[in-house]
Write an enzyme that holds these catalytic residues in place. Structure first.
Site, PDB file in Angstrom:
ATOM      1  N   GLN A   1       0.893  -1.010  -0.010  1.00 18.78           N
ATOM      2  CA  GLN A   1      -0.108   0.085  -0.035  1.00 18.78           C
ATOM      3  C   GLN A   1       0.873   1.372  -0.268  1.00 18.78           C
ATOM      4  OE1 GLN A   1      -3.296   0.517  -0.452  1.00 18.78           O
ATOM      5  NE2 GLN A   1      -3.829  -1.820   0.080  1.00 18.78           N
TER       6      GLN A   1
ATOM      7  N   THR B   1       9.488 -18.618 -17.196  1.00 19.97           N
ATOM      8  CA  THR B   1       9.372 -17.454 -18.101  1.00 19.97           C
ATOM      9  C   THR B   1       8.852 -16.058 -17.940  1.00 19.97           C
ATOM     10  OG1 THR B   1       9.472 -19.221 -19.915  1.00 19.97           O
ATOM     11  CG2 THR B   1       8.888 -16.513 -21.043  1.00 19.97           C
TER      12      THR B   1
ATOM     13  N   CYS C   1     -18.235 -10.506   4.585  1.00 24.81           N
ATOM     14  CA  CYS C   1     -19.621 -11.166   4.453  1.00 24.81           C
ATOM     15  C   CYS C   1     -19.225 -12.835   3.151  1.00 24.81           C
ATOM     16  CB  CYS C   1     -20.683 -10.515   3.900  1.00 24.81           C
ATOM     17  SG  CYS C   1     -22.129 -11.119   3.728  1.00 24.81           S
TER      18      CYS C   1
HETATM   19  C1  PLP Z   1      -3.084  -6.048  -2.260  1.00 25.76           C
HETATM   20  C2  PLP Z   1      -2.118  -6.093  -0.722  1.00 25.76           C
HETATM   21  C3  PLP Z   1      -1.316  -7.406  -1.671  1.00 25.76           C
HETATM   22  C4  PLP Z   1      -1.900  -8.383  -2.198  1.00 25.76           C
HETATM   23  O1  PLP Z   1      -1.178  -7.909  -3.571  1.00 25.76           O
HETATM   24  P1  PLP Z   1      -1.243  -9.363  -4.789  1.00 25.76           P
HETATM   25  O2  PLP Z   1      -0.607  -8.360  -6.325  1.00 25.76           O
HETATM   26  O3  PLP Z   1      -2.755  -8.332  -4.802  1.00 25.76           O
HETATM   27  O4  PLP Z   1      -1.020 -10.213  -4.881  1.00 25.76           O
HETATM   28  C5  PLP Z   1      -0.568  -7.772   0.072  1.00 25.76           C
HETATM   29  N1  PLP Z   1      -0.322  -7.238   1.318  1.00 25.76           N
HETATM   30  C6  PLP Z   1      -1.599  -5.755   1.354  1.00 25.76           C
HETATM   31  C7  PLP Z   1      -1.034  -4.333   2.332  1.00 25.76           C
HETATM   32  C8  PLP Z   1      -2.020  -5.106   0.364  1.00 25.76           C
HETATM   33  O5  PLP Z   1      -2.874  -4.323   0.077  1.00 25.76           O
END
Ligand code: PLP
Length: 395
Positions: free
Chosen positions: A178, A236, A323
């Site tokens: 994030q 790959t 949910c």
């Molecule tokens: C979205 C998210 C993930 C997972 O990432 P992906 O690329 O969808 O596998 C992991 N940690 C956090 C904090 C996320 O917001």
């Protein structure tokens, strides 16, 4: 439509799409091949690696491409656990509000005899570095704390935790999915050993991400096969996606300050608007939060109903409560910061995009106010609260 679910995924940027299409058309050779198109593909990968490394203060050799954030989390944690086990260290410290990619990996390790300490998160949505420090033991092999939370947007004191871990000689991983592309992250300054990132959270393509692993940390392979990624991930390489990820991150980094300032202003406008709703609460610290995150709980309503009605009004948002098939499990993140079940059920997360406007913010505020009032008007829980048969939890 107002898209306010950017913490779930983002729309690809024009630069990322153009880069992706170009490489699909032109750079289709196998990067492991010796002919020119293959070698060109290899170059594209290495250029992307250098670009990404430069943007987070890493060396290109420390960047490994993965299928996204989840894979990077798995690989980082399993690698650190493997290294710890060799030295007889089987204790891992994390927090109760991590992403499931971290929590479920830790659960798996627990079944294999590791001891997991999940630290409390305080009501402000922040982990206390001194609590990390006092949880570290002789047999601790890893501390994993997310950079910024995906539901409530709180930004953790990563540099302080990094400093503690380095001093104590414990590996430090952070799920920065994030954070990367949205706030400044520098692995050197933050003293991070392992870091996970995912392109689709910053306008890159889905199904691609990277793991940063500090020089000298031996990673375990999750996927066996060819010698791609210096033998640490077979298969790959997804050349167009890798190049598009670098293009997206480069663009986000170039505009990070102005984007953050613009989003933050709109974020605070929405927060102020929603705080006018009685018996509501902002989740997470007001300042130490991602520029685009608004997270609220409203007493006496169900988050799901709120989302469906907002969708009818053209607003795409999300709720903390998942949910699934009739079982109402409130979000583990909201429970971790001490929200009781009744309150946690009435949650709303708005994660804004860089192009959000004041007008859209006002539209969101009006729609949420109307919808919360409407849902409360026929909620039996709300009637119990207003008629005094039940005590309000939120002021
Ligand atoms: C979205 C998210 C993930 C997972 O990432 P992906 O690329 O969808 O596998 C992991 N940690 C956090 C904090 C996320 O917001």
């Amino acid at each position: 439509m107002i898209y306010a679910d950017n913490a779930a995924t983002t729309k690809m940027s024009r630069a990322a799409i153009e880069t992706m299409v170009r490489h699909m058309n032109e750079t289709y050779g196998n990067p492991s091949s010796l002919y020119v198109t293959g070698q060109r593909a290899k170059e594209v990968i290495e250029e992307a690696r250098s670009e990404i490394a430069g943007l987070i203060g890493a060396d290109p050799k420390e960047i490994l491409f993965t299928s996204g954030g989840s894979e990077a989390d798995n690989q980082a944690i399993l690698s650190a656990a493997g290294l710890g086990e060799k030295e007889g260290k089987k204790h891992i410290i994390s927090t109760a509000f991590e992403h499931h990619a971290v929590l479920h990996t830790l659960k798996k390790l627990e079944k294999q005899g590791f001891e997991i300490t999940l630290l409390n998160v305080h009501e402000d949505g922040l982990v206390r570095p001194e609590e990390v420090e006092s949880a570290i033991r002789e047999d601790t092999c890893l501390v994993t704390v997310m950079y910024a939370n995906n539901e409530i947007g709180t930004i953790q004191p990563i540099r302080k935790i990094g400093e503690i871990c380095r001093r104590k000689g414990v590996l430090f991983h952070t799920d920065a999915v994030q954070a990367i592309g949205h706030i400044p992250v520098n692995v050197e300054e933050d003293q991070i050993d392992l870091l996970s990132s995912s392109a689709h959270k910053y306008h890159g393509p889905k199904g691609i991400g990277f793991l940063y692993a500090k020089k000298g940390i031996r990673l375990v392979n999750l996927i066996e096969g060819g010698a791609q990624e210096r033998g640490r991930r077979a298969g790959t390489e997804n050349v167009p996606a890798i190049a598009a990820m670098a293009a997206a991150l480069k663009e986000e980094a170039a505009h990070m300050e102005e984007n953050a300032a613009a989003m933050q202003a709109v974020r605070d406008r929405i927060i102020a608007g929603l705080e006018e709703i009685p018996h509501s609460v902002l989740n997470g610290d007001r300042e130490k939060r991602l520029p685009g995150n608004v997270s609220f709980c409203f007493e006496g309503i169900e988050g799901e109903s709120l989302l469906l009605l907002l969708d009818d009004r053209g607003i795409a948002a999300s709720s903390g409560s998942a949910c699934t098939s009739g079982s109402l499990d409130p979000s583990h993140v909201l429970l971790a910061i001490g929200r009781v079940h009744d309150v946690a059920h009435g949650s709303l997360r708005l994660s804004l995009g860089e192009d959000i406007t004041d007008r859209e913010a006002d539209e969101i505020i009006a729609a949420v106010k109307d919808t919360v009032a409407y849902l409360r008007s026929f909620s039996p829980v709300w009637r119990d609260l207003t008629e005094g048969r039940k005590e309000f939890i939120l002021p």
